[in-house]
Design an enzyme around this catalytic site. Structure first.
Site, PDB file in Angstrom:
ATOM      1  N   GLY A  58       0.841  -1.192   0.000  1.00 46.08           N
ATOM      2  CA  GLY A  58       0.000   0.000   0.000  1.00 46.08           C
ATOM      3  C   GLY A  58       0.873   1.238   0.000  1.00 46.08           C
ATOM      4  O   GLY A  58       1.965   1.246  -0.573  1.00 46.08           O
ATOM      5  N   GLU A  59       0.396   2.305   0.635  1.00 47.20           N
ATOM      6  CA  GLU A  59       1.116   3.579   0.736  1.00 47.20           C
ATOM      7  C   GLU A  59       1.294   4.277  -0.610  1.00 47.20           C
ATOM      8  O   GLU A  59       1.904   5.333  -0.693  1.00 47.20           O
ATOM      9  CB  GLU A  59       2.513   3.403   1.352  1.00 47.20           C
ATOM     10  CG  GLU A  59       2.545   2.841   2.746  1.00 47.20           C
ATOM     11  CD  GLU A  59       3.960   2.705   3.298  1.00 47.20           C
ATOM     12  OE1 GLU A  59       4.921   3.196   2.652  1.00 47.20           O
ATOM     13  OE2 GLU A  59       4.108   2.104   4.375  1.00 47.20           O
ATOM     14  N   GLY A  60       0.799   3.700  -1.698  1.00 42.70           N
ATOM     15  CA  GLY A  60       1.037   4.269  -3.016  1.00 42.70           C
ATOM     16  C   GLY A  60       2.353   3.828  -3.622  1.00 42.70           C
ATOM     17  O   GLY A  60       2.790   4.387  -4.635  1.00 42.70           O
TER      18      GLY A  60
END
Length: 342
Positions: free
Chosen positions: A308-310
């Site tokens: 996640g987190e981009g």
């Protein structure tokens, strides 16, 4: 009748954004294709990079396309469903990771620095969990959901010309799994994966929580009502960002399993609502591929990532910038004085 039916819904403006016609950029697209055909290389030799350049023009209307001010926006939120024991980590991690983003110490900071990409992290009240979707609605009302979606509009401020969406929220793969099952179909077990690394009893609790959420919303089909009832703040903000970016002709790069759930909400309102979105990668979260296939989209990368987190979206921006640079910076056969194909 919808659970939240009213004569005028605060969500109607977002439905209108999703269904609005796409601007006609056919002239710009024709110019990009003509230049692509004249560049000093065999036709099609850059493969998908050529299609990415065309996609950028189709979204933005710019010929040649550019990606000058990309930004990753990470939305952080807390989920009441975490109290069901569905994650390997406590909800205290949400605020701690938000601090890590701001201190430049998370994985996404390093990738953005390596590629020269801007980064913003938004705190969506991580100290106040959304409703536990196993037993209650995530948002108290459509108005509350609409307000969080509207907050997502901030993602395209300050001249952003390419937006990558990331998230942080313990329990949010559980929420995403519930949304996928409600939007696309299938059982809780079809959509629940390891998330932060759960298995055994924790996985059983995760599936049970999604089963309870699905039972509560059985029969509901409206995507934004489902978002209101079994979604979360970061997913709502990402839906708002996707729809706002579409209206402003800003390309969006979607990250992994949770970010794609936001795209699925928009897609279920109207399939054209995500035609300005590039899906960065196929997550190691097993059901992510099923979601991508359901929307008929092909991810750019497959690196076994599930953070996640981009992070996957930031990597994809590097490729997107390279595609634009190749298209705009290469010489044509005529410009370079190189003999073309016979």
């Amino acid at each position: 009748m919808s659970h939240f039916d009213a004569d005028v819904s605060p969500l109607d403006d977002f439905r209108a954004l999703a269904r609005a016609p796409r601007p006609d950029h056919s002239d710009a697209l024709a110019a990009t294709r003509a230049r692509e055909a004249a560049l000093t290389k065999p036709a099609g030799s850059l493969g998908r990079l050529e299609k990415l350049a065309e996609w950028l023009t189709a979204v933005t209307g710019k010929a040649p396309p550019t990606v000058d001010h990309p930004r990753v926006v990470v939305f952080a939120a807390s989920h009441g469903v975490a109290e069901e024991g569905v994650s390997a980590y406590p909800s205290s991690v949400n605020a701690q990771m938000l601090a890590s983003f701001r201190d430049g110490k998370a994985a996404i900071n390093q990738i953005c620095a390596a590629y020269g990409i801007g980064l913003s992290a938004f705190d969506l009240a991580v100290d106040i969990p959304s409703g536990n979707i196993a037993v209650e609605d995530a948002f108290a009302s459509e108005r509350a959901a609409a307000a969080t979606m509207a907050f997502g509009l901030e993602a395209i401020a300050n001249g952003v010309d390419c937006l990558a969406l990331g998230e942080m929220g313990i329990g949010n793969t559980t929420v995403a799994a519930a949304l996928y099952a409600a939007l696309i179909g299938g059982t809780a077990a079809d959509w629940c994966g390891a998330g932060t690394g759960v298995s055994g009893e924790a996985m059983a609790r995760k599936i049970a929580a999604v089963d309870k959420a699905l039972a509560r919303v059985a029969g509901e089909e409206d995507p934004l009502v489902l978002l209101t009832r079994i979604g979360g703040r970061e997913i709502a903000a990402m839906v708002g960002a996707i729809l706002a970016a579409r209206s402003q002709k800003v390309p969006v790069v979607i990250d992994g399993f949770v970010s794609t759930a936001a795209a699925a909400v928009a897609y279920k309102i109207a399939p054209q609502a995500i035609d300005h979105c590039l899906f960065a990668h196929r997550s190691a979260e097993a059901a992510h591929g099923r979601a991508l296939e359901a929307m008929g989209v092909s991810p750019l990368l497959d690196l076994g990532m599930r953070l996640g987190e981009g992070t996957g979206a930031a990597l994809a921006i590097g490729i997107l910038r390279a595609a634009a640079a190749c298209h705009s910076g290469m010489s044509t056969f005529a410009e370079a004085g190189v003999d073309g194909p016979v």
